[in-house]
Motif scaffolding. Structure first.
Motif, short mmCIF file in Angstrom:
data_model
loop_
_atom_site.label_atom_id
_atom_site.label_comp_id
_atom_site.label_asym_id
_atom_site.label_seq_id
_atom_site.Cartn_x
_atom_site.Cartn_y
_atom_site.Cartn_z
N LEU A 90 0.81 -1.22 0.00
CA LEU A 90 0.00 0.00 0.00
C LEU A 90 0.84 1.27 0.00
O LEU A 90 0.42 2.30 -0.54
CB LEU A 90 -0.92 0.01 1.22
CG LEU A 90 -2.18 -0.86 1.16
CD1 LEU A 90 -2.91 -0.84 2.48
CD2 LEU A 90 -3.10 -0.40 0.03
N ILE A 128 -2.32 -1.42 -4.59
CA ILE A 128 -3.32 -1.04 -3.57
C ILE A 128 -4.30 -2.19 -3.33
O ILE A 128 -4.60 -2.54 -2.18
CB ILE A 128 -4.06 0.23 -4.01
CG1 ILE A 128 -3.10 1.44 -3.97
CG2 ILE A 128 -5.27 0.48 -3.11
CD1 ILE A 128 -3.69 2.71 -4.53
N GLY A 131 -2.53 -5.00 -1.57
CA GLY A 131 -2.24 -4.64 -0.17
C GLY A 131 -3.46 -4.78 0.71
O GLY A 131 -3.38 -5.30 1.83
N ILE A 132 -4.61 -4.32 0.21
CA ILE A 132 -5.85 -4.43 0.99
C ILE A 132 -6.20 -5.90 1.22
O ILE A 132 -6.55 -6.30 2.34
CB ILE A 132 -7.00 -3.70 0.27
CG1 ILE A 132 -6.73 -2.19 0.26
CG2 ILE A 132 -8.33 -4.00 0.94
CD1 ILE A 132 -7.71 -1.39 -0.56
#
Length: 235
Positions: A90, A128, A131-132
């Motif tokens: 992230l 992103i 990462g989430i």
């Protein structure tokens, strides 16, 4: 034999002996107070309760509900390395990608601007999302379930008209019989009688009776009611 008002504590003292391993309780009704005592007892000995489902007695219904405990179970354990990876994806990867793209855009021909922008944009978006997902997977998962701490809870329908009051200590060969419901009123308010009998044969027959009660999930006709024949005099 014990007779009198508020004899409950004296009667129940026997089930709290340190060497007791199992207790079987038969009582048409219980109260929130006695439900709490039964749960505490179940923490150190095996407890089976046979009672009724009587919707006309709200305290009894509340007591039955209170026998259950809410317990949090771990479905998926937390994994710190996945959380760390998610944070990395992230923060560090997008920053690095943007920094690299900025440097390249300043030093490459204009014709390369669009391809570089597309690659960097895809890298940032993918990082992103990854990462989430990584953080969510690393956080683990739990659920709250209702657990019954008793070895067995047998609830007969109200139509069965259960009226027996009995406590069995199987490992001691002891049976307690009397008029006392295991409720606040029975223990502390009413005039009751109770007797403890030490006899292996009677204990065996009492357990057979409890096992039979446990099979009764519908109305028990009076003509099929099981009886226990006590083959000796009780002093």
């Amino acid at each position: 034999m014990i007779c009198g008002r508020a004899i409950g504590d004296e009667v129940l003292r026997r089930i709290y002996d340190r060497d007791i391993k199992e207790v079987v309780i038969v009582s048409p009704w219980i109260s929130p107070e006695t439900a709490s005592r039964i749960k505490e007892l179940a923490k150190r000995v095996s407890v089976t309760l046979v009672t009724m489902n009587d919707p006309q007695r709200p305290p009894h219904q509340a007591a039955l509900s209170s026998l259950y405990e809410l317990v949090t179970e771990t479905i998926r354990p937390m994994r710190a390395w996945l959380i760390a990876l998610g944070v990395l994806m992230l923060i560090l990867i997008p920053i690095s990608a943007i920094a690299a793209a900025t440097y390249l855009l300043l030093h490459v021909p204009t014709s390369y601007v669009t391809p570089i922008s597309v690659i960097v944009g895809a890298t940032v978006v993918g990082s992103i999302i990854g990462g989430i997902v990584s953080i969510l997977m690393g956080m683990g998962k739990t659920r709250t379930v209702r657990v019954m701490p008793l070895k067995g809870l047998y609830i007969l329908p109200n139509m069965a008209r259960l009226h027996s009051k009995m406590i069995i200590l199987p490992d001691k060969g002891v049976v307690g019989l009397g008029s006392m419901n295991i409720t606040g009123g029975g223990l502390h308010g009413n005039i009751e009688c109770w007797t403890w009998i030490r006899d292996e044969n009677i204990t065996k027959k009492a357990l057979e009776f409890v096992n039979w009660l446990a099979t009764q999930t519908t109305y028990v006709p009076q003509t099929t009611a099981q009886t226990i024949e006590i083959e000796r005099d009780i002093e």
